[in-house]
Design a protein around this motif. Structure first.
Motif, PDB file in Angstrom:
ATOM      1  N   SER A 406       0.802  -1.224   0.000  1.00 58.26           N
ATOM      2  CA  SER A 406       0.000   0.000   0.000  1.00 58.26           C
ATOM      3  C   SER A 406       0.835   1.273   0.000  1.00 58.26           C
ATOM      4  CB  SER A 406      -0.945   0.007   1.207  1.00 58.26           C
ATOM      5  OG  SER A 406      -0.217  -0.092   2.416  1.00 58.26           O
ATOM      6  N   ALA A 407       2.153   1.144  -0.044  1.00 53.86           N
ATOM      7  CA  ALA A 407       3.008   2.338  -0.063  1.00 53.86           C
ATOM      8  C   ALA A 407       2.664   3.206  -1.273  1.00 53.86           C
ATOM      9  CB  ALA A 407       4.478   1.938  -0.102  1.00 53.86           C
ATOM     10  N   GLY A 408       2.319   4.442  -1.015  1.00 54.85           N
ATOM     11  CA  GLY A 408       1.970   5.358  -2.096  1.00 54.85           C
ATOM     12  C   GLY A 408       0.521   5.307  -2.517  1.00 54.85           C
ATOM     13  N   ALA A 409      -0.293   4.468  -1.866  1.00 57.63           N
ATOM     14  CA  ALA A 409      -1.717   4.378  -2.210  1.00 57.63           C
ATOM     15  C   ALA A 409      -2.476   5.497  -1.510  1.00 57.63           C
ATOM     16  CB  ALA A 409      -2.275   3.016  -1.819  1.00 57.63           C
ATOM     17  N   ILE A 410      -2.266   6.716  -1.946  1.00 56.47           N
ATOM     18  CA  ILE A 410      -2.927   7.876  -1.345  1.00 56.47           C
ATOM     19  C   ILE A 410      -4.172   8.209  -2.165  1.00 56.47           C
ATOM     20  CG2 ILE A 410      -0.762   8.763  -0.440  1.00 56.47           C
ATOM     21  CD1 ILE A 410      -0.748  10.797  -2.723  1.00 56.47           C
ATOM     22  N   ALA A 411      -5.194   8.704  -1.471  1.00 51.29           N
ATOM     23  CA  ALA A 411      -6.439   9.029  -2.172  1.00 51.29           C
ATOM     24  C   ALA A 411      -6.168  10.086  -3.239  1.00 51.29           C
ATOM     25  CB  ALA A 411      -7.467   9.557  -1.175  1.00 51.29           C
ATOM     26  N   PRO A 412      -6.749   9.943  -4.414  1.00 58.13           N
ATOM     27  CA  PRO A 412      -7.712   8.921  -4.840  1.00 58.13           C
ATOM     28  C   PRO A 412      -7.074   7.793  -5.649  1.00 58.13           C
ATOM     29  CG  PRO A 412      -7.735  10.722  -6.402  1.00 58.13           C
ATOM     30  CD  PRO A 412      -6.662  11.053  -5.385  1.00 58.13           C
ATOM     31  N   PHE A 413      -5.809   7.490  -5.392  1.00 59.05           N
ATOM     32  CA  PHE A 413      -5.066   6.553  -6.232  1.00 59.05           C
ATOM     33  C   PHE A 413      -4.946   5.183  -5.560  1.00 59.05           C
ATOM     34  CE2 PHE A 413      -3.266  10.895  -6.636  1.00 59.05           C
ATOM     35  CZ  PHE A 413      -3.838  11.201  -7.854  1.00 59.05           C
ATOM     36  N   THR A 414      -4.831   4.146  -6.375  1.00 61.50           N
ATOM     37  CA  THR A 414      -4.808   2.785  -5.853  1.00 61.50           C
ATOM     38  C   THR A 414      -3.407   2.317  -5.480  1.00 61.50           C
ATOM     39  OG1 THR A 414      -4.634   1.925  -8.113  1.00 61.50           O
ATOM     40  CG2 THR A 414      -6.851   2.142  -7.166  1.00 61.50           C
ATOM     41  N   GLY A 415      -2.383   2.989  -5.974  1.00 59.48           N
ATOM     42  CA  GLY A 415      -1.027   2.550  -5.668  1.00 59.48           C
ATOM     43  C   GLY A 415       0.003   3.576  -6.076  1.00 59.48           C
ATOM     44  N   PHE A 416       1.269   3.240  -5.827  1.00 65.10           N
ATOM     45  CA  PHE A 416       2.360   4.189  -6.065  1.00 65.10           C
ATOM     46  C   PHE A 416       2.449   4.600  -7.528  1.00 65.10           C
ATOM     47  CE2 PHE A 416       6.690   5.434  -7.002  1.00 65.10           C
ATOM     48  CZ  PHE A 416       6.988   6.295  -5.950  1.00 65.10           C
ATOM     49  N   GLU A 417       2.334   3.644  -8.424  1.00 67.61           N
ATOM     50  CA  GLU A 417       2.504   3.955  -9.842  1.00 67.61           C
ATOM     51  C   GLU A 417       1.439   4.931 -10.320  1.00 67.61           C
ATOM     52  OE1 GLU A 417       2.712   0.960  -8.499  1.00 67.61           O
ATOM     53  OE2 GLU A 417       4.874   0.665  -8.813  1.00 67.61           O
ATOM     54  N   ALA A 419      -0.327   7.037  -8.441  1.00 63.40           N
ATOM     55  CA  ALA A 419      -0.123   8.327  -7.778  1.00 63.40           C
ATOM     56  C   ALA A 419       1.038   9.090  -8.409  1.00 63.40           C
ATOM     57  CB  ALA A 419       0.130   8.113  -6.289  1.00 63.40           C
ATOM     58  N   SER A 420       2.142   8.410  -8.660  1.00 63.54           N
ATOM     59  CA  SER A 420       3.310   9.101  -9.229  1.00 63.54           C
ATOM     60  C   SER A 420       3.020   9.599 -10.641  1.00 63.54           C
ATOM     61  CB  SER A 420       4.527   8.181  -9.222  1.00 63.54           C
ATOM     62  OG  SER A 420       4.293   7.015  -9.984  1.00 63.54           O
TER      63      SER A 420
END
Length: 819
Positions: A406-417, A419-420
């Motif tokens: 779950s690293a990087g899974a910040i709202a509203p994104f499901t995962g690091f990729e 979100a980045s």
């Protein structure tokens, strides 16, 4: 303002944003792998479906619809031409939910806009377990999960082992018919390693403790979910050694009166190798087997006496050195030599030892001497993991795997990729942001390396969480402000932000691009300034006129001041002699059942109306404020007010005597319609009079209101006809209190409210401090962006406290509200 919204919010939030499908088309339904089906809801005929599902309170009956090789259940919501508050259906079904997390089912709707929210209830004994749910799929079937840990207790249920019916409800949000479809009711999470035991017995015998018991279970449950540790919620009424078999740890968030049968079941569980994590209370038979001595209740003797937990050595592997938690009392506990040891002690606000154990640990039990609070979220998660890991080491690896995933899974994104990629797009070609993103990618690689080493799980988890924190900071920085926006905070405390003077608190708002403050300066029977209308709070003599202090700071920093009044409700703050006089004079409310609502002034009483009008006009004319702001400008609910004065004034309005009061008012549809209009008129009369007086005597001073979110329901339920206030020109802006963390629900609310407000600016209320995660800045940004998509021109955030001043506002000011 936050706590009172739980019930109306359940009636107000929209559940999802479904894309429309052709009228006869239902999307394909794919089964959920591994689901343990309780009832597939595949009825062979409409007659069979209707025999199983009973409509209540005027709801239309169910039907069943072919879908491929099966049928699905159709539940029609007949809102057009009816006055039903919700469409509801009951299914008689006997099943045992004790050993699982809850249930899941499939849901689809072509159009949920007429629905303000969905609920599911489990009937047990003489009560219910109630949960709200929000299907999220757009244009297709979604899987709804109902976790027992998130249910509220209504009445006196007999436990999750004795469920004999379920009820599904769709709450009215409009006057248009719609329908939704259900399939495959199944069990959820039977293999969870942790059991979370809720004190349902105490909630039944001590109703005043019910909310605290539920809240404590929810707090611990959220932490477990954040750690990726699945848990089964089990009421203490259901606890037996047999039902605990196969679980690693039983967690007791707060149970002040555990039944003897549950105590014995837990004792047998421990004897068979099970472990216990307990907070604040531990029955004597369990403390004996745990090897921990439980002592007396210790109240806080001075503010800040129990301010943090400090680790003692390395008794609990991975526990942070200190964990902030401002507790007001504790349970004394002592280690027994050779059986247990003190794992942490309490520190006071100055960092000095309070000379009381905070955590005592043995081989089979960890006991924390207070309930788990919401303070210090990151450290709190590691604390809980350290306590659980001491009892069941395998849980550390489960939590680590979840943290990495779950690293990087910040709202509203499901995962690091995901979100980045979004951050790269928002950053454009800005080199500094892109360089920082590369640094965060390197942090993620380092966290993965630490996890692979396996020597320090807590450090690896902290590293993974650090990736999310850094990504959130960068996400905040690449946001763009919108010029000319109205950006406000409600502040519930008349003395401002705890620990800050008004000058500093307003300065922080201004420095981070906020344009207005709505400070709560007066209630139904008290003022926190030099008033000639309301009793003046005694603190004013010591701390000064709070409107004057706040206003001076606002003028210095160019921030608007809209003074907030709690209308009608004395809230326990009015001087005793004033409150008692209101009761003697018959000026307080009476419920439908004849009981008194002595903290609420009756809105139909002429003297009460004049008091509300005079108090708000006084503020607008005595001080150079930018506006006055209504709140609680409503009845408490449909059960009020049925006092003798209301009866007489209602009879005068309709021109005849009402026999059979008050039951006839609810039994006769025509009379009920007159009654609801009478209630609305009392509230509207005050709003209109204040608006007229303020606009005439102080042109340019704005009149606004905090209102419930679902106007079509709330105009009847609480007499709050705020759409009419907008149409009449009473309000200069309106703030619907949309206190949901769910972005889909928030978006659907804002869309409807823009239409109800018409030409009046609508600045939706964002309930940041009411959310389970109070510091969720990414969710706050998402909701601000929703208000911009609907061109509201602004928003209002609840509530301005120290955490918002120190943590939230600087992150907003870095991007989304940058001055």
């Amino acid at each position: 303002m936050a706590g009172r919204l739980l019930l109306p919010l359940a009636l107000a939030i929209a559940s999802c944003l479904a894309m429309p499908c052709p009228a006869e088309e239902i999307p394909p339904l794919r089964p959920v792998p591994g689901a343990v089906i309780l009832d597939d809801l595949d009825y062979p005929s409409e007659q069979g479906a209707r025999a199983a599902w009973t409509p209540i309170c005027g709801t239309a009956p169910v039907t069943c619809v072919p879908l491929g090789k099966r049928r699905v259940l159709k539940l029609p919501c007949n809102f057009s031409g009816t006055r039903i508050e919700r469409a509801s259906w009951d299914l008689s079904i006997d099943f045992d939910l004790v050993a699982c997390r809850g249930v899941q089912f499939r849901f689809f709707s072509r159009d949920v806009s007429p629905v303000s929210g969905f609920s599911l209830y489990f009937r047990s004994g003489s009560g219910w377990y109630a949960a709200r749910f929000s299907p999220r799929a757009k244009g297709g079937w979604s899987t709804v999960e109902i976790d027992k840990s998130e249910t509220a207790i209504e009445g006196t249920p007999a436990g999750f082992g004795k469920i004999d019916a379920i009820r599904v409800s769709a709450w009215r949000g409009g006057d248009t018919d719609t329908a939704f479809y259900l399939a495959d009711l199944a069990l959820l999470g039977q293999d969870a390693p942790i059991v979370l035991i809720r004190g349902a017995s105490a909630a039944r015998s001590h109703p005043g403790e019910a909310r605290t018991i539920t809240s404590c279970a929810e707090t611990v449950g959220r932490v477990l979910a954040d750690l990726g540790l699945t848990a089964v919620l089990m009421d203490d009424l259901d606890v037996t050694a047999e039902r605990l078999q196969g679980k690693l740890v039983a967690v007791l968030p707060y149970d002040p009166a555990m039944p003897a049968e549950a105590v014995e079941g837990l004792r047998e569980f421990v004897a068979a190798g099970g472990k216990i994590l307990a907070f604040y209370t531990l029955p004597e038979p369990l403390s004996e087997v745990a090897g921990i001595e439980i002592g007396r209740h210790v109240r806080e003797e001075r503010e800040g006496q129990f301010a943090a937990l400090c680790a003692c050595g390395n008794v609990l592997e991975g526990m942070p050195d200190t964990v902030r938690q401002s507790s007001w009392n504790i349970r004394e506990a002592r280690a027994i030599e050779g059986k247990s040891e003190v794992a942490a002690e309490w520190l006071d606000a100055a960092g000095q030892s309070a000379r009381q154990a905070a955590i005592v640990a043995s081989a089979n039990c960890v006991f924390m001497t207070h309930v788990l609070l919401v303070d210090d979220p990151a450290a709190r998660r590691l604390l809980v993991l350290a306590m659980l890991g001491h009892l069941a080491p395998s849980l550390r690896q489960t939590a680590l795997a979840h943290a990495l995933a779950s690293a990087g899974a910040i709202a509203p994104f499901t995962g690091f990729e995901e979100a980045s990629a979004a951050i790269r797009k928002l950053a454009g070609g800005e080199g500094r942001a892109l360089a920082r993103l590369e640094e965060i990618e390197a942090m993620l690689a380092e966290a993965r390396d630490r996890a692979a080493e396996g020597t320090d799980v807590a450090l690896a988890i902290s590293s993974a969480e650090g990736v999310s924190a850094a990504l959130i900071d960068l996400f905040c920085e690449v946001q763009q402000p919108q010029p000319g926006e109205h950006r406000a905070f409600w502040c519930h405390d008349a003395f401002g932000v705890s620990g800050l003077e008004w000058e500093e608190a307003i300065g922080i708002l201004a420095a981070n691009g906020f344009t207005a403050i709505l400070p709560n300066m007066l209630w139904g029977g008290v003022a926190y300034y030099e008033s000639d209308v309301l009793p003046v709070a005694p603190e004013v003599r010591e701390r000064g006129d709070q409107i004057a202090a706040c206003l001076a700071a606002c003028r210095a920093h160019g921030v608007e001041c809209h003074v907030w009044k709690v209308n009608w409700n004395m809230g326990g703050r009015a001087p005793r002699e004033f409150a008692e006089r209101m009761v003697r004079e018959g000026r307080t409310q009476v419920r439908f059942d004849g009981t008194s609502e002595e903290q609420w002034l009756c809105p139909s009483h002429p003297a009460n109306q004049q008091l509300e009008i005079d108090a708000m006009v006084e503020v607008a004319t005595k001080y150079a404020v930018d506006g006055v702001h209504f709140d609680y400008i409503r009845y408490p609910g449909p059960e009020c007010c049925f006092c003798a004065g209301c009866r007489g004034r209602f009879e005068q309005v309709i021109g005849r005597r009402v026999d059979g009061w008050p039951s006839v008012v609810q039994g006769d549809d025509a009379l009920n319609a007159q009654w609801l209009e009478f209630r609305r008129a009392q509230i509207t009369r005050v709003v209109s009079a204040v608006a007229d007086a303020v606009h005439e005597r102080r042109p340019g001073v704005e009149v606004s209101a905090a209102v419930f979110p679902n106007w079509p329901v709330d105009r009847d339920g609480v007499g709050q006809d705020w759409k009419a206030w907008c149409e009449l020109g009473c309000l200069d802006f309106v703030c619907p209190m949309d206190y949901t963390p769910d972005p889909g629900q928030f978006e659907a609310l804002v869309e409807r409210q823009r239409g109800w407000a018409g030409a009046v600016p609508c600045y939706p209320g964002i309930g940041l401090s009411t959310w389970p995660e109070r510091g969720d800045i990414s969710a706050l940004i998402e909701q601000i962006q929703i208000t911009r998509r609907f061109q509201t021109g602004g928003f209002t955030v609840f509530n301005y406290g120290l955490a918002e001043a120190r943590e939230i506002l600087p992150r907003c000011g870095a991007g989304i509200t940058r001055p």
